[in-house]
Design a protein around this motif. Sequence first.
Motif, PDB file in Angstrom:
ATOM      1  N   PRO A   5       7.376  -3.805 -20.520  1.00  0.00           N
ATOM      2  CA  PRO A   5       7.934  -3.470 -19.082  1.00  0.00           C
ATOM      3  C   PRO A   5       6.283  -3.963 -18.450  1.00  0.00           C
ATOM      4  N   LEU A   6       6.106  -4.885 -17.520  1.00  0.00           N
ATOM      5  CA  LEU A   6       4.796  -5.711 -16.898  1.00  0.00           C
ATOM      6  C   LEU A   6       3.642  -4.691 -16.931  1.00  0.00           C
ATOM      7  N   VAL A   7       4.285  -3.724 -16.232  1.00  0.00           N
ATOM      8  CA  VAL A   7       3.633  -2.682 -15.391  1.00  0.00           C
ATOM      9  C   VAL A   7       2.607  -2.488 -16.830  1.00  0.00           C
ATOM     10  N   PHE A   8       2.952  -1.889 -17.607  1.00  0.00           N
ATOM     11  CA  PHE A   8       1.997  -1.567 -18.548  1.00  0.00           C
ATOM     12  C   PHE A   8       0.991  -2.454 -19.267  1.00  0.00           C
ATOM     13  N   GLN A   9       1.042  -3.882 -19.399  1.00  0.00           N
ATOM     14  CA  GLN A   9       0.636  -4.770 -19.761  1.00  0.00           C
ATOM     15  C   GLN A   9      -0.634  -5.974 -18.681  1.00  0.00           C
ATOM     16  N   LYS A  10       0.210  -4.891 -17.060  1.00  0.00           N
ATOM     17  CA  LYS A  10      -0.566  -6.511 -16.066  1.00  0.00           C
ATOM     18  C   LYS A  10      -1.210  -5.252 -15.742  1.00  0.00           C
ATOM     19  N   GLU A  11      -2.248  -6.129 -14.461  1.00  0.00           N
ATOM     20  CA  GLU A  11      -2.924  -5.878 -13.180  1.00  0.00           C
ATOM     21  C   GLU A  11      -2.747  -5.021 -12.535  1.00  0.00           C
ATOM     22  N   LEU A  12      -4.253  -4.050 -12.294  1.00  0.00           N
ATOM     23  CA  LEU A  12      -3.581  -2.632 -11.480  1.00  0.00           C
ATOM     24  C   LEU A  12      -2.457  -2.444 -10.449  1.00  0.00           C
ATOM     25  N   TYR A  13      -1.135  -1.774 -10.672  1.00  0.00           N
ATOM     26  CA  TYR A  13       0.277  -1.638 -10.236  1.00  0.00           C
ATOM     27  C   TYR A  13       0.604  -0.020 -10.116  1.00  0.00           C
ATOM     28  N   ALA A  14       0.249   0.026 -11.033  1.00  0.00           N
ATOM     29  CA  ALA A  14       0.664   1.818 -11.704  1.00  0.00           C
ATOM     30  C   ALA A  14      -0.961   2.052 -10.909  1.00  0.00           C
ATOM     31  N   GLY A  15      -1.883   1.960 -11.091  1.00  0.00           N
ATOM     32  CA  GLY A  15      -3.110   2.425  -9.801  1.00  0.00           C
ATOM     33  C   GLY A  15      -2.715   2.341  -8.879  1.00  0.00           C
ATOM     34  N   VAL A  16      -2.673   1.370  -8.140  1.00  0.00           N
ATOM     35  CA  VAL A  16      -2.313   1.000  -6.724  1.00  0.00           C
ATOM     36  C   VAL A  16      -1.573   2.103  -5.745  1.00  0.00           C
ATOM     37  N   ALA A  17       0.036   2.353  -7.276  1.00  0.00           N
ATOM     38  CA  ALA A  17       0.757   3.754  -6.439  1.00  0.00           C
ATOM     39  C   ALA A  17      -0.029   4.855  -6.461  1.00  0.00           C
ATOM     40  N   MET A  18      -1.196   5.164  -7.565  1.00  0.00           N
ATOM     41  CA  MET A  18      -1.982   6.487  -7.772  1.00  0.00           C
ATOM     42  C   MET A  18      -2.693   6.426  -6.326  1.00  0.00           C
ATOM     43  N   LEU A  19      -3.555   5.117  -6.031  1.00  0.00           N
ATOM     44  CA  LEU A  19      -4.568   5.603  -5.771  1.00  0.00           C
ATOM     45  C   LEU A  19      -4.450   5.596  -4.185  1.00  0.00           C
ATOM     46  N   VAL A  20      -3.128   4.999  -3.391  1.00  0.00           N
ATOM     47  CA  VAL A  20      -2.220   5.367  -2.275  1.00  0.00           C
ATOM     48  C   VAL A  20      -1.628   7.269  -2.139  1.00  0.00           C
ATOM     49  N   ALA A  21      -1.158   7.811  -3.361  1.00  0.00           N
ATOM     50  CA  ALA A  21      -0.202   8.616  -2.798  1.00  0.00           C
ATOM     51  C   ALA A  21      -1.860   9.657  -3.067  1.00  0.00           C
ATOM     52  N   SER A  22      -3.164   9.198  -3.563  1.00  0.00           N
ATOM     53  CA  SER A  22      -4.426  10.269  -3.703  1.00  0.00           C
ATOM     54  C   SER A  22      -4.314  10.278  -1.857  1.00  0.00           C
ATOM     55  N   LEU A  23      -4.626   8.417  -1.583  1.00  0.00           N
ATOM     56  CA  LEU A  23      -5.204   8.706  -0.310  1.00  0.00           C
ATOM     57  C   LEU A  23      -4.946   8.942   0.494  1.00  0.00           C
ATOM     58  N   TYR A  24      -3.540   9.111   0.929  1.00  0.00           N
ATOM     59  CA  TYR A  24      -1.877   9.723   1.564  1.00  0.00           C
ATOM     60  C   TYR A  24      -2.503  10.995   0.977  1.00  0.00           C
ATOM     61  N   TYR A  25      -2.323  11.649   0.428  1.00  0.00           N
ATOM     62  CA  TYR A  25      -2.497  13.083  -0.363  1.00  0.00           C
ATOM     63  C   TYR A  25      -3.812  13.789   0.748  1.00  0.00           C
ATOM     64  N   VAL A  26      -4.977  12.839   0.496  1.00  0.00           N
ATOM     65  CA  VAL A  26      -6.534  13.263   1.512  1.00  0.00           C
ATOM     66  C   VAL A  26      -6.742  12.972   3.024  1.00  0.00           C
ATOM     67  N   LEU A  27      -5.922  12.200   3.734  1.00  0.00           N
ATOM     68  CA  LEU A  27      -5.677  12.121   4.301  1.00  0.00           C
ATOM     69  C   LEU A  27      -4.628  13.332   5.424  1.00  0.00           C
ATOM     70  N   ILE A  28      -4.198  13.574   4.313  1.00  0.00           N
ATOM     71  CA  ILE A  28      -3.191  14.773   5.487  1.00  0.00           C
ATOM     72  C   ILE A  28      -3.490  16.094   5.254  1.00  0.00           C
ATOM     73  N   GLU A  29      -3.922  16.485   3.712  1.00  0.00           N
ATOM     74  CA  GLU A  29      -4.259  17.988   3.796  1.00  0.00           C
ATOM     75  C   GLU A  29      -5.841  18.145   4.105  1.00  0.00           C
ATOM     76  N   TYR A  30      -6.521  17.279   3.933  1.00  0.00           N
ATOM     77  CA  TYR A  30      -7.917  17.144   4.100  1.00  0.00           C
ATOM     78  C   TYR A  30      -8.347  17.133   5.385  1.00  0.00           C
ATOM     79  N   LEU A  31      -7.477  15.688   5.737  1.00  0.00           N
ATOM     80  CA  LEU A  31      -8.316  15.736   7.398  1.00  0.00           C
ATOM     81  C   LEU A  31      -7.161  16.072   8.090  1.00  0.00           C
ATOM     82  N   GLY A  32      -6.340  16.403   8.228  1.00  0.00           N
ATOM     83  CA  GLY A  32      -5.713  17.169   8.745  1.00  0.00           C
ATOM     84  C   GLY A  32      -4.930  15.762   9.696  1.00  0.00           C
TER      85      GLY A  32
END
Lengths: 209, 209, 209
Positions: free
Chosen positions: B141-168
């Motif tokens: 799988p390319l995503v195991f060897q390529k530029e920031l791909y899964a990392g984007v998914a993680m950051l987006v999920a974290s941002l979404y979580y913080v926006l809702i859970e911490y910033l309401g």
Amino acid sequence: MLLTILYIIGITAEGMSGALAAGRHKMDLFGVIFIAIVSAIGGGSIRDVLFGHYPLTWVENPYYIIIICFGAILTTRIPSIMGRLEALFLFLDALGLVLFSIIGAEIARNMGYGFVLIVISAVITGVFGGVLRDIFCNRIPLVFQKELYAGVAMLVASLYYVLIEYLGIESYIATFIALVCGVILRLLAIYYKMGLPVFNYEDKQKNKD
Amino acid sequence: MLLTILYIIGITAEGMSGALAAGRHKMDLFGVIFIAIVSAIGGGSIRDVLFGHYPLTWVENPYYIIIICFGAILTTRIPSIMGRLEALFLFLDALGLVLFSIIGAEIARNMGYGFVLIVISAVITGVFGGVLRDIFCNRIPLVFQKELYAGVAMLVASLYYVLIEYLGIESYIATFIALVCGVILRLLAIYYKMGLPVFNYEDKQKNKD
Amino acid sequence: MLLTILYIIGITAEGMSGALAAGRHKMDLFGVIFIAIVSAIGGGSIRDVLFGHYPLTWVENPYYIIIICFGAILTTRIPSIMGRLEALFLFLDALGLVLFSIIGAEIARNMGYGFVLIVISAVITGVFGGVLRDIFCNRIPLVFQKELYAGVAMLVASLYYVLIEYLGIESYIATFIALVCGVILRLLAIYYKMGLPVFNYEDKQKNKD
């Protein structure tokens, strides 16, 4: 309690072995973590999905994932040390295989399944983490070509079943006996390079493959 | 409503990219359609199966499958045009990745899961279509060897979580913010070829592989 | 009753073909048995997992697994005979494909699904055993590159659907008609090497793959 500790040791060791395999295929950090997670909990996940046994272990205890991630990241930092601990990892891998197999057998038994499904559950739980790891690393799964690996899972599950169903031994004692016998068997299999017979079928279709 | 339209654009774009990958491996029409479907909805399907979240999206809305099929067939008719639209497809792929990740995060949140499972759900939903596509095309799988791909998914999920859970912040506003930030991040990652560190582990076992 | 007998013949034949494929990749006995099981019941298992249709067929009837194991072990004993029975196996494989497709269509229909999901269920049930077999043998699935295979599954499911829903024919008669037509179509496809058009897309990315 002891089982939980052993389980955590098992998934950590399998995860770290998986991380090394990922490193051999030059994966990035995500690939390493992913392969580590799949190696550690892939077998149990497939078992639970096939048996409709929800929620999955790591969904109930997400901190298992965290532990595996730490192990994987640690592995990328100290690969040279990992290489020198080969003997320890062979032992931990044997422990993981046998322990996962017993857990698989126990879960199938608790779901009321009979002998055949108990053995299948043990094999899936014990072996499929490695199978998935190899699929994602794009190679034929080693367990299909290597010394007694799935065979150990089958024997451990059979022993566990006989101890409980026919000899009426308590579950935790049966677990302990199966664990010790299984690990010894696995280490003997590695030492003596025991394996199942290989089926080498060559025909004219070979050329087409 | 807007989300549904974006979702349909996302699965169509992922499906067409998948069809091109299938074409590179000389698959027949069934292979092309299958790879397109897997690329588009494979991630969400794996997420739903692992979480026991039934029925799956495409089982509830089978016309999504029809749309993906049309996109795949269209791709086989006009491959040269597709090649020239590379920039558009990179953008649509980024949109798909980020949107699928947010959808994954949202579903996990609605199931009452915590941060770890929300991030895992986002990564599976966003990235696994591509992982399955590459497995079926028989490559690592390319995503195991390529530029920031899964990392984007993680950051987006974290941002979404913080926006809702911490910033309401309201769910739909959080979705919008995470979407815009995620797409920009992904495009920057492509432009600057940002990537996670690669773990290259070579040992004597290498020869055995 | 007749269907059960045909089903057992189908899984046995698919399992033995799978065992031969495993032998071509020099797998050990476990690998042979595993590939045989996956070839025989992998398609139905994926269908049931995707549709949340529990328990799986082989969990309800574990003796199917035993039968497949015996077939696989038998195959490793008499490979030369198997090679000479090629024509018989082509016929049994066609029977398996068509029968599994009809079973898949019937299960989807009984779950209340419409035409699209019925066709998808037929294709998954009929074709995915072979897809999984090839994935585990580390090659691009043959059905993505070969003569009319998935197409037969689609046509059989469509015929079955039309016979029951539009012509009001009894289920068991529709099964019989679809079975005969499907097997004939599949054998004609093999004989005339009919296939779906191949999509061969080469671009500059090719070099990167």
